[in-house]
Design an enzyme around this catalytic site. Structure first.
Site, PDB file in Angstrom:
ATOM      1  CE  LYS A  38      47.021  44.859  46.442  1.00 14.23           C
ATOM      2  NZ  LYS A  38      46.559  45.461  47.695  1.00 14.23           N
ATOM      3  CB  SER A  42      45.871  50.356  41.204  1.00 17.13           C
ATOM      4  OG  SER A  42      45.510  50.647  42.537  1.00 17.13           O
ATOM      5  N   GLY A 117      43.245  42.275  49.657  1.00 14.90           N
ATOM      6  CA  GLY A 117      42.325  43.077  48.873  1.00 14.90           C
ATOM      7  C   GLY A 117      42.898  44.438  48.515  1.00 14.90           C
TER       8      GLY A 117
END
Length: 226
Positions: A38, A42, A117
């Protein structure tokens, strides 16, 4: 033959992590030494080892071996919001080189790297970096995860068009059930199956264990051939 890929989604909550873990388990059933990554995440929590992201930890735990967390998730941002905004809040700057270096280190240890993503395909990684920039740099085919919910036909076809416009190699798509109450779910899948010009690699049922998912990895391997 390589089965490395970049996993994107129709939107946030489509199930990229669940699908990525299913891909990792599928590769390991073939005897592949596969690891998840990854690059940018966030939303993090602090523990005795530092800050970590739940999705990245899930990928790490599903991998065939346990590399350093910093390689799996080189950019870990604290706020659970769009990475571009989270990075600005931390005054965090990063570029392709940092992400490529971590990917190269993982690839040197593994047969395959499944790279997850952020958000939907057009969500930026930073104020200067789009996901397409990273995929081009890593030279990976893309797997599109479609969150099967109301509106998914539009989301899937629009995302596919965006991927094609960006010149991506698309290995296939995965249908992931995210709404157990979706009416006409079979019809939705059939409609997408008719219209998507790339193979369907898997159908993931609502809350089904990723380790048990049946994945057709054939198209993924072919998409990596030069």
């Amino acid at each position: 033959m390589q089965f490395s890929c970049y996993v994107t989604g129709t939107d946030t909550g489509a199930g990229k992590t669940h699908a990525s873990i299913a891909l990792l388990h599928g590769l390991q059933r073939l005897g592949r030494r596969a690891v998840g990554m990854k690059p940018v995440a966030s939303g993090a929590r602090e523990n005795r080892h530092g800050w970590s992201n739940e999705d990245a930890v899930g990928l790490l735990q599903a991998s065939a071996f346990q590399p350093d967390y910093a390689l799996v998730n080189p950019v870990c941002l604290k706020d659970a919001t769009a990475p571009e905004i989270a990075a600005a809040h931390e005054s965090r700057q990063f570029g392709l080189a940092e992400l490529e270096t971590a990917f190269s280190a993982l690839r040197a240890q593994a047969d395959d790297v499944v790279v997850e993503g952020v958000g939907g395909w057009c969500a930026p990684l930073s104020d200067r970096l789009m996901q397409a920039d990273l995929v081009r740099a890593l030279e990976l085919p893309v797997v599109l995860v479609v969150g099967m919910r109301l509106g998914c036909i539009n989301h899937a076809l629009m995302t596919l068009a965006a991927l094609q416009a960006d010149g991506m190699r698309i290995a296939g798509w995965i249908a992931n059930s995210v709404d157990p109450e979706l009416e006409f779910a079979d019809e939705y899948f059939a409609c997408l199956h008719r219209r998507m010009p790339v193979p369907c690699l898997a159908q993931l049922a609502w809350r089904s264990p990723a380790a048990l998912a049946q994945i057709d990895l054939g198209p993924l391997g072919k998409s990596n051939l030069r």
